[in-house]
Enzyme design. Sequence first.
Site, PDB file in Angstrom:
ATOM      1  CE  LYS A 139       1.736 -27.900  40.430  1.00  0.00           C
ATOM      2  NZ  LYS A 139       1.778 -26.527  40.461  1.00  0.00           N
ATOM      3  CE  LYS A 168      -3.227 -30.466  39.124  1.00  0.00           C
ATOM      4  NZ  LYS A 168      -2.989 -28.925  39.512  1.00  0.00           N
ATOM      5  CG  ASP A 219      -2.309 -28.253  42.812  1.00  0.00           C
ATOM      6  OD1 ASP A 219      -3.036 -27.597  43.527  1.00  0.00           O
ATOM      7  OD2 ASP A 219      -2.002 -27.892  41.905  1.00  0.00           O
ATOM      8  CG  ASN A 251      -5.985 -28.218  41.663  1.00  0.00           C
ATOM      9  OD1 ASN A 251      -5.480 -29.068  40.862  1.00  0.00           O
ATOM     10  ND2 ASN A 251      -5.522 -26.992  41.267  1.00  0.00           N
ATOM     11  CD  GLU A 301       0.157 -25.328  43.279  1.00  0.00           C
ATOM     12  OE1 GLU A 301      -0.321 -24.976  42.202  1.00  0.00           O
ATOM     13  OE2 GLU A 301       1.368 -25.960  43.178  1.00  0.00           O
ATOM     14  CD  GLU A 330      -4.012 -23.004  39.825  1.00  0.00           C
ATOM     15  OE1 GLU A 330      -5.193 -23.507  39.071  1.00  0.00           O
ATOM     16  OE2 GLU A 330      -3.371 -23.945  40.802  1.00  0.00           O
ATOM     17  CG  HIS A 333      -0.489 -21.287  38.098  1.00  0.00           C
ATOM     18  ND1 HIS A 333      -1.322 -20.948  37.246  1.00  0.00           N
ATOM     19  CD2 HIS A 333      -0.628 -22.578  38.608  1.00  0.00           C
ATOM     20  CE1 HIS A 333      -2.031 -22.019  37.184  1.00  0.00           C
ATOM     21  NE2 HIS A 333      -1.541 -22.914  37.870  1.00  0.00           N
TER      22      HIS A 333
END
Length: 390
Positions: free
Chosen positions: A189, A191, A220, A222, A246, A276, A326
Amino acid sequence: MTNPAEAGVVADASSAAALGASAAAFDGAPTIAAFDTRLLRVPLTRPWGADVTSVGVIATHVVRSDGTEGWGFSWTPQIGVEAVHALLAHDITAYAIGRSADPGSEWLALWQHLHEAGGGGITTIAMAGLNLALWDAAVRDAGTSLSGFLGAQRESVRAYGSGVNLHYTEDELVAQVRRWVDAGFDAVKVKVGKPDVAEDLDRMRAVREVLGHDRALMIDANQRWELNRATRSLEVLADVSPAWIEEPLRADDLYGHIELAQRLGASSGIPIAVGENLHNVFRFDDFLRTGAAQIVQPNIMRVGGITPFLGIAGIAAEYGAAVHPHLLPELSGQLALCLRAVPGVPAPMAEDVEDAGFGALGALLDDSPVRISEGLLTEVDHAGLGIRFS
């Protein structure tokens, strides 16, 4: 459908049974005789950013009226660790002394007691510190490990390589992915969320070239995007076949996730993963009930400990959603071993952030209770939760 207040907030030993686990019954006789906390800073070998060079840990210790001891912790990477510690040291300690040491039956009462300070966030992160210590005491008293207590459903779980790497150069990112491949991971995974999605795509294509097409690539964001930007970005990033996206939007934006899930369902079909930054069972139920997410990733700390985690996993099983805990593989990996298989639903995976495990950081008094090798997480012999901080 199970009422979340019954399945997830109370989430006592019956929650373990809902997971297919063979949990020992708590008799509820011992009470909490003493509870103490200490604040630690654990330096990170690989900083998660210029301002995140360590993570905050509040180590906790409980003594029951029968003399049994238990060790737990609360955790937050950067913001709020002092507030969490203060809530544990004052409000939670004052409330807990003299009450039942059963880690399930007291959870709801404590949550209700703290609720005016918030139904999730700092309150639930702090609650985890007590809940984990009580579970550790109960499991140690039974003379076993957590998976022995709940009932292991599998001998190993698939682990995936993960990193806080949006600030990495493309060369640094590619080198990290090569390390994961060389270590035997078949899923990673990374970012996304650069100002220009074209840069994200270049980086993901470079990652995919290292991975090949037989290994899974998760991305991800975020919480960096809003709805229309997420839609446009994922139309572009579908080129690298992500296994999931994600946190594409702010975690608070339920209706944005509902709309995005509908858009993705009509186009690339990329599943949405959240959890998360969801802090109680009601929010998980909201996202699953409305189809806003297909994968949930409860963080054991942020939801308030093992007790609510088991309830969340039970609810996810009813909705047919995958559960991939997570972070914190030393603990979440143990629970992943115990989650019951659901037909047609992928088995749980453990997230292994590069060089961020407490064992690897030298923060533990004992050996790590888990081992990750060739992309698989297995247990190492230990008592209780097996997590005591040095």
